[in-house]
Design an enzyme around this catalytic site. Structure first.
Site, PDB file in Angstrom:
ATOM      1  N   CYS A   1     -31.254  -8.643  -1.277  1.00 40.25           N
ATOM      2  CA  CYS A   1     -31.606  -8.886  -2.675  1.00 40.25           C
ATOM      3  C   CYS A   1     -30.565  -8.305  -3.626  1.00 40.25           C
ATOM      4  O   CYS A   1     -30.774  -8.258  -4.820  1.00 40.25           O
ATOM      5  CB  CYS A   1     -32.998  -8.359  -3.000  1.00 40.25           C
ATOM      6  SG  CYS A   1     -33.154  -6.584  -2.862  1.00 40.25           S
TER       7      CYS A   1
ATOM      8  N   ASP B   1     -26.505  -0.624  -4.017  1.00 38.10           N
ATOM      9  CA  ASP B   1     -26.569   0.793  -3.679  1.00 38.10           C
ATOM     10  C   ASP B   1     -26.054   1.059  -2.269  1.00 38.10           C
ATOM     11  O   ASP B   1     -25.368   2.054  -2.039  1.00 38.10           O
ATOM     12  CB  ASP B   1     -28.000   1.327  -3.830  1.00 38.10           C
ATOM     13  CG  ASP B   1     -28.282   1.762  -5.266  1.00 38.10           C
ATOM     14  OD1 ASP B   1     -27.297   2.002  -6.003  1.00 38.10           O
ATOM     15  OD2 ASP B   1     -29.458   1.852  -5.648  1.00 38.10           O
TER      16      ASP B   1
ATOM     17  N   HIS C   1     -45.007 -23.994 -24.944  1.00 35.68           N
ATOM     18  CA  HIS C   1     -45.090 -24.914 -23.808  1.00 35.68           C
ATOM     19  C   HIS C   1     -43.960 -25.932 -23.853  1.00 35.68           C
ATOM     20  O   HIS C   1     -43.363 -26.263 -22.839  1.00 35.68           O
ATOM     21  CB  HIS C   1     -46.434 -25.632 -23.819  1.00 35.68           C
ATOM     22  CG  HIS C   1     -47.577 -24.705 -23.555  1.00 35.68           C
ATOM     23  ND1 HIS C   1     -47.826 -24.227 -22.293  1.00 35.68           N
ATOM     24  CD2 HIS C   1     -48.481 -24.150 -24.367  1.00 35.68           C
ATOM     25  CE1 HIS C   1     -48.863 -23.414 -22.368  1.00 35.68           C
ATOM     26  NE2 HIS C   1     -49.276 -23.350 -23.616  1.00 35.68           N
TER      27      HIS C   1
ATOM     28  N   GLU D   1     -31.261   0.418   1.311  1.00 34.22           N
ATOM     29  CA  GLU D   1     -30.164   0.636   0.366  1.00 34.22           C
ATOM     30  C   GLU D   1     -29.508   1.989   0.563  1.00 34.22           C
ATOM     31  O   GLU D   1     -28.578   2.341  -0.152  1.00 34.22           O
ATOM     32  CB  GLU D   1     -30.649   0.462  -1.076  1.00 34.22           C
ATOM     33  CG  GLU D   1     -31.852   1.309  -1.419  1.00 34.22           C
ATOM     34  CD  GLU D   1     -32.486   0.950  -2.759  1.00 34.22           C
ATOM     35  OE1 GLU D   1     -31.778   0.445  -3.630  1.00 34.22           O
ATOM     36  OE2 GLU D   1     -33.687   1.193  -2.915  1.00 34.22           O
TER      37      GLU D   1
END
Lengths: 85, 538
Positions: free
Chosen positions: B499, B452, B189, B428
């Site tokens: 993306c 791609d 943490h 893509e």
């Protein structure tokens, strides 16, 4: 008294966070609720004791409820285990 | 001059005085009390105050590091409210007529000892530290402290054995230059909090109390801690630090800001991640959501097909941690170029054009259904969207959606909760781009995978460096396809994003805004630079 058995699927076992939520869930009911592992029984409303059982993934526990709303308690706890543990 | 190596937690450079931090030593004295009722009431008031502090820490941490990481403070509050703990404190006060500080400290020690002795359960052994941490909090309150962690008035590098999350969160950040600890793990943490607070930090350093008061340099890039640096090196580090600060300052000013142009056009900036371990950097860089969560890691890290439960836990963790923010998870995208032994895929001459991604899923439905069950189950815990890769036709999408629908109905029939799920596709392949007007009618969103899409459109293998002179990532054919896909999405009333790597190319940010893209999903470290570009645009 009503009861069911459950095999823990969560990788960390009954770890701190679900243990805390489980205690909250158990406290909603009037019935006395317990958890048993290997013959050791603890009240479900006791967080430290519950954690001290150290229940791990793959271990079997028995959950029991005894009291006026035991049916509702067992149903809710069963759902809790299936969703969180 | 001394130098120690450590594991780096957060990049950055800090130069300053070393403060050797030891936990506030609440010397608890044992004393008799006459009015045990009043002493119990004093304990109860301190407990209430501690729970209030923990709830406030929780609220603070939810904003800073997300719900799942903040949960530790909720657990701390629950431990303190535990009936057995409370009963033990009350018993010591009333049964032995002793003071509340002593009763709490003794109770804390006993319970911590109980957990520390659970040697067959590493997780529970570690909870011993949590009990000590909450006990210290109550004792501090009882002794008149505020539970805060005072580190003095001048900025310092904190050197400690270990730091509890509550200590880290409470230290005055304006006085905190860096952390150096011996213990702790990269996923503890405290490490997550250090990253979130943007403080250089090293762990696993062989520390020495004798350093207290000396000058130190924490190099969070190289994982080095230099004590008592000599002159040429110190000067070099002052320069490095100035350059580093300049860059960080620029980016920090962008945290919490909207992704909006001067004329008011907005765009979503999401993060691409490859595993739940990347979540910390998602928060660190202030992503609005996750635009691409590659599910391959589950398959790559495993020696056999990951089970539904394993997948469910991983997806659930990500959607829960992100709170209500969108998390787009891409279904399995492997193929002959990303080999996984147990899939037993044949060797192919042309893997990029081969048996991969959705083509594997549609011919091996048992693998696909397992993943879809895990995804739909996780959807009950947050804002989850599913994205299918390598689509070339409407027919494929209909088949995929049919499978997804039957999985969902199966879960509902079993009484397992599911949430609302958006379903979209990667664009893509040139085929998908050309058919995007038709595809837009059957999906909820498009996310353009430019890596791609560029390779297929230009017929250039990116692995082949001989082709580099021919490769143009800004080729007008690719940009036209992106425009076409975006327009077709909007005509059908759905959103379109990118993306692929091109999304992070800041020389194209203004072009993408002009094209009307709704979202760019980039690696976490690229979010703030892209945000800057968006905010500078007209």
């Amino acid at each position: 008294m009503k009861e069911f058995t459950y095999v823990i699927k969560d990788k960390l076992g009954i770890h701190a966070r679900p243990a805390g939520l489980l205690v909250k869930e158990a406290k909603k009911f009037q019935s006395a609720t317990t958890i048993t592992k290997n013959g050791q029984t603890k009240k479900l409303t006791q967080l430290m004791m519950l954690m001290s059982l150290g229940v791990k993934q793959g271990e079997e526990v028995t959950i029991a409820a005894d009291g006026p709303d035991e049916d509702a308690a067992i149903a809710a706890l069963k759902e809790f285990f299936e969703q969180n543990l | 001059m001394e130098e120690r190596a450590g594991k780096k937690i957060f990049n950055g450079i800090a130069i300053g005085k070393i403060k050797f931090y030891e936990k506030a030593d609440n010397k608890v004295t044992r004393r008799r009390v006459d009015d045990v009722e009043a002493e119990i009431a004093r304990y109860e008031a301190a407990k209430e105050e501690a729970v209030r502090q923990l709830n406030a820490l929780y609220e603070k941490a939810v904003v800073e590091v997300g719900e799942a990481n903040a949960e530790i403070f909720n657990v701390h509050a629950m431990l303190l409210e535990d009936d057995d703990y409370t009963e033990s404190v009350h018993n010591i006060i009333s049964g032995q007529g002793l003071n509340a500080e002593y009763a709490a400290a003794t109770t804390g020690d006993n319970f911590a000892e109980m957990f520390a002795s659970m040697t067959d359960n590493e997780y529970m052994m570690a909870r011993s530290a949590d009990i000590k941490d909450v006990t210290e909090r109550v004792v501090t309150i009882l002794s008149g402290g505020n539970g805060g962690t005072d580190i003095g008035d001048e900025p310092v590098i904190i050197v400690a054995e270990d730091l509890a999350p509550s200590e880290t969160v409470q230290m005055d950040k304006t006085k905190l230059l860096a952390f150096v600890t011996r213990l702790g793990s990269a996923n503890s943490h405290t490490a997550i909090l250090a990253r979130t607070m943007g403080i250089p930090a090293l762990i696993g350093v062989d520390i020495d109390a004798g350093w207290n008061g000396k000058i130190g340099i924490v190099d969070g890039y190289e994982g080095k801690f230099i004590i008592d640096p000599e002159m040429p090196l110190l000067e070099e580090y002052f320069k490095k630090k100035a350059a580093d600060d300049e860059q960080k300052k620029l980016l920090q000013t962008l945290k919490g800001k909207e992704n909006v142009t001067k004329s008011g056009q907005k765009i979503n900036l999401y993060a691409n991640i490859g595993s739940p371990n990347d979540l910390a950097s998602v928060f660190e860089n202030d992503a609005g959501g996750i635009g691409l969560f590659r599910s391959e890691f589950l398959y790559l890290e495993s020696a056999d097909y990951p089970t539904e439960e394993e997948q469910f836990q991983a997806y659930k963790k990500v959607v829960e941690t992100m709170g209500g923010k969108k998390v787009i998870i891409r279904t399995l995208d492997i193929g002959a170029d990303k080999q996984i032994d147990y899939f037993k895929l044949d060797k192919e001459d042309n893997p990029a054009l081969g048996y991969r991604a959705i083509r594997i899923c549609l011919t091996r439905p048992e693998i696909f259904r397992t993943q879809l069950r895990a995804l739909h189950r996780a959807s009950a815990f947050g804002n989850l969207a599913i994205m299918y890769p390598m689509i070339i036709s409407v027919d494929e999408v209909l088949k995929v959606k049919e499978i997804s629908k039957s999985v969902r109905e199966e879960l509902i029939a079993e009484g397992i909760p599911v949430g609302e799920v958006e379903e979209g596709i990667m664009i893509e392949t040139p085929a998908a781009a050309v058919m995007s007007d038709e595809l837009a009618k059957v999906v909820d969103f498009f996310s353009i995978g430019t890596n791609d899409l560029t390779q297929y459109t230009l017929a250039i293998d990116r692995q082949n460096s001989k082709l580099d002179p021919f490769y143009d990532s800004h080729h007008p054919a690719v940009l036209r396809l992106i425009q076409m896909v975006t327009d077709n999405a909007h005509k059908a009333g759905i959103w379109a994003g990118i993306c692929g790597e091109l999304g992070a190319d800041t020389t194209l940010t203004k072009t993408f805004l002009k094209m009307g893209l709704d979202e760019l999903s980039v690696s976490p470290g690229c979010i703030l630079p892209v945000r800057k570009e968006v905010r500078d645009a007209d």
